[in-house]
Design an enzyme around this catalytic site. Structure first.
Site, PDB file in Angstrom:
ATOM      1  N   THR A  35     -18.088   7.635   2.291  1.00 32.07           N
ATOM      2  CA  THR A  35     -17.993   6.456   3.157  1.00 32.07           C
ATOM      3  C   THR A  35     -17.461   6.825   4.536  1.00 32.07           C
ATOM      4  OG1 THR A  35     -15.834   6.067   2.151  1.00 32.07           O
ATOM      5  CG2 THR A  35     -17.641   4.715   1.351  1.00 32.07           C
ATOM      6  N   ALA A 126     -14.676  23.047  -5.004  1.00 30.96           N
ATOM      7  CA  ALA A 126     -14.316  22.124  -6.089  1.00 30.96           C
ATOM      8  C   ALA A 126     -14.175  20.693  -5.594  1.00 30.96           C
ATOM      9  CB  ALA A 126     -13.020  22.590  -6.754  1.00 30.96           C
ATOM     10  N   GLY A 127     -14.525  20.449  -4.321  1.00 31.40           N
ATOM     11  CA  GLY A 127     -14.377  19.094  -3.783  1.00 31.40           C
ATOM     12  C   GLY A 127     -12.926  18.760  -3.485  1.00 31.40           C
ATOM     13  N   LEU A 128     -12.097  19.799  -3.306  1.00 35.53           N
ATOM     14  CA  LEU A 128     -10.670  19.572  -3.047  1.00 35.53           C
ATOM     15  C   LEU A 128     -10.311  19.971  -1.617  1.00 35.53           C
ATOM     16  CD1 LEU A 128      -9.288  20.852  -6.487  1.00 35.53           C
ATOM     17  CD2 LEU A 128      -9.798  18.490  -5.806  1.00 35.53           C
ATOM     18  N   SER A 129     -11.339  20.064  -0.796  1.00 30.06           N
ATOM     19  CA  SER A 129     -11.158  20.213   0.647  1.00 30.06           C
ATOM     20  C   SER A 129     -10.615  21.547   1.124  1.00 30.06           C
ATOM     21  CB  SER A 129     -10.222  19.107   1.136  1.00 30.06           C
ATOM     22  OG  SER A 129     -10.796  18.508   2.234  1.00 30.06           O
ATOM     23  N   GLU A 167     -15.501  20.281  12.830  1.00 28.49           N
ATOM     24  CA  GLU A 167     -16.026  20.921  11.613  1.00 28.49           C
ATOM     25  C   GLU A 167     -17.552  20.817  11.524  1.00 28.49           C
ATOM     26  OE1 GLU A 167     -13.416  20.522   8.173  1.00 28.49           O
ATOM     27  OE2 GLU A 167     -14.973  21.377   6.895  1.00 28.49           O
ATOM     28  N   ASP A 178     -10.910  14.295   5.292  1.00 31.08           N
ATOM     29  CA  ASP A 178     -10.144  15.466   4.867  1.00 31.08           C
ATOM     30  C   ASP A 178      -9.100  15.867   5.900  1.00 31.08           C
ATOM     31  OD1 ASP A 178     -11.931  15.248   2.860  1.00 31.08           O
ATOM     32  OD2 ASP A 178     -13.138  16.983   3.406  1.00 31.08           O
TER      33      ASP A 178
END
Ligand code: NG1
Length: 444
Positions: A35, A126-129, A167, A178
């Site tokens: 989003t 892992a989608g943990l930034s 980024e 993030d």
């Protein structure tokens, strides 16, 4: 910990001056997926796992990068106004992104370099930034080389907004979640984040539940193959926004300024979610819409639509389900707002239900789940979680689970046995951890 890093820095860069140390935490997103790039809210929290760096400035403009993990080869570049990206997947791109972004936004007088040694206990892909944590860490390194202080000279939210844009240098079209939570997150709290302009509200975490992260073990390296998959949703949302804008112009008889989907809620129209949903249905046909039909709706040539909105998204003959993407945005917006209220009220059952709905929408409307993530979330619910969903970009990576504090042990044992053992056929330590927050990034 910091003493060892400093010692390793001196070994890696003999003769360099005394380094300064900084840290940048990872994050787990509780709810509000895909989003942020539309300017719609998210609700993440920082993690205790982090990237730690030791840095010493250099006057000659050279940026020398070393990593304690041998999988990341030594890298070097010279700071200039014309930095171009290295090959996709090369980790110096994150340092280049930070340096180029700061040069562009702050226009500092000099172009100093720095020596940096990094170490991390944050899993990548892992989608943990881990990527944004690295960008933030590199930005702190460069600010140090520029003799600028975080907060005093560069406010946290200003840096976060700057780095979200920066980024994009690596090729992903992400939003600002993030960088914002990494820089403005707080220990013991989650963050409700709104965008354009960036705002962060501190929200309590449940006191009767733990947030447990389970890695599906399928890697989703956004610097590699997952990049085009990730970018597809921002691109299709942008196209959906253009279709909504075309419909509004037709209905009002004049152009209505809607740059991103969030503007429908926050812009001059201030639509309610119900009104936005109704607009989407009027503006976009149900199901996959072929490029030729999209072009007709926009009154443009298909080639123009493809080059303006789709870019690297492959041309799919059957078309794109844009309405499904818009449906996700409206539903997820509502879920984030309701989840924030549930956290404020200490209602973990409601939060869990919203997390489950979010996963279903990520799977059905965005197509970002995988068989592993679906199985892992199903197993988590069977194991006693109140809510379980994929977290981050998707296409692999981790799930976030809301587990009653007194059921955590049973939860871990059950997921370990059923998902990692029976489903993946894996033995040994399962990559599951209870999430603990940490303060936002800064000096050690
Ligand atoms: P992760 O999971 O760190 O790859 C990505 C984007 C976010 C957001 C999420 C999905 C970047 C740097 N991050 O996060 O902005 O869109 O996916 O909610 O592109």
């Amino acid at each position: 910990m910091w003493g060892e890093l400093t010692e390793a820095f001196h070994k890696a860069f003999p003769g360099a001056g005394a380094p300064k140390c900084f840290r940048a935490p990872g994050r787990v997103n509780l709810i509000g997926e895909h989003t942020d790039y539309n300017g719609l809210p998210v609700l993440p929290m920082t993690l205790a796992q982090e990237i730690r760096i030791a840095v010493a400035p250099r006057r000659d403009g050279r940026v020398l990068l070393r990593n304690a993990d041998a999988a990341f080869a030594p890298m070097e570049f010279v700071n200039s106004d014309t930095l171009s990206p290295s090959a996709p997947g090369s980790w110096d791109n994150y340092a280049k992104a930070a340096v180029a972004g700061i040069n562009h936004a702050l226009a500092p007088a000099g172009r100093p370099g720095f020596c940096m040694l990094a170490e991390s206990d944050l899993p990548s892909g892992a989608g943990l930034s881990s990527s944004s944590a690295l960008v933030v860490a590199c930005a702190l390194a460069y600010l140090h080389a520029l003799e600028l202080e975080l907060e005093q000279d560069v406010p946290r939210l200003k840096l976060a907004a700057m780095l979200a844009e920066a980024e994009h240098f690596v090729g992903t079209r992400g939003g600002g979640m993030d960088q914002a939570v990494i820089l403005a997150g707080a220990a013991g709290r989650a963050c409700k984040i709104d965008f354009f302009p960036l705002r962060v509200e501190s929200v309590p975490l449940p006191d009767d539940c733990e947030v447990v992260v389970c890695d599906s073990t399928a890697k989703a390296e956004k610097s590699g193959a997952a990049r085009a998959l990730y970018n597809m949703n921002p691109r299709l949302c942008h196209l959906g926004c253009a279709l909504a804008r075309a419909k509004l112009s037709e209905e009002f008889g004049e152009d209505v300024q809607v740059e991103r989907l969030g503007d429908l809620w926050y812009g001059p129209l201030c639509l309610t979610t119900r009104e936005a949903e109704s607009l989407f249905k009027r503006a976009v046909p149900e199901g996959p819409v072929p490029l030729a039909e999209i072009a007709e709706l926009l009154g443009q040539k298909p080639e123009k639509v493809a080059s303006q909105w789709l870019e690297e998204v492959p041309i799919v003959k059957g078309g794109y389900d844009i309405l499904a993407r818009l449906r996700h945005q409206a539903g997820e917006y509502r879920r984030v707002e309701t989840a924030r209220d549930a956290l404020m009220a200490g209602d973990s059952t409601a939060l869990g239900r919203l997390m489950n709905e979010s996963h279903a929408s990520c799977r059905d409307n965005l197509g970002i789940s995988t068989p592993e993530l679906d199985r892992l979330t199903e197993t988590a619910l069977e194991a006693g979680a109140l809510g379980a969903r994929l977290t981050g970009a998707g296409f692999g990576g981790a799930t976030v689970n809301l587990v009653p504090a007194d059921r955590v042990e049973r939860f871990v044992a059950t997921v370990e046995r059923r998902y990692y053992g029976e489903y993946l056929g894996r033995v040994g330590n399962a990559p599951i951890f209870t999430a603990h927050t940490s303060p936002g990034a800064g000096p050690a």
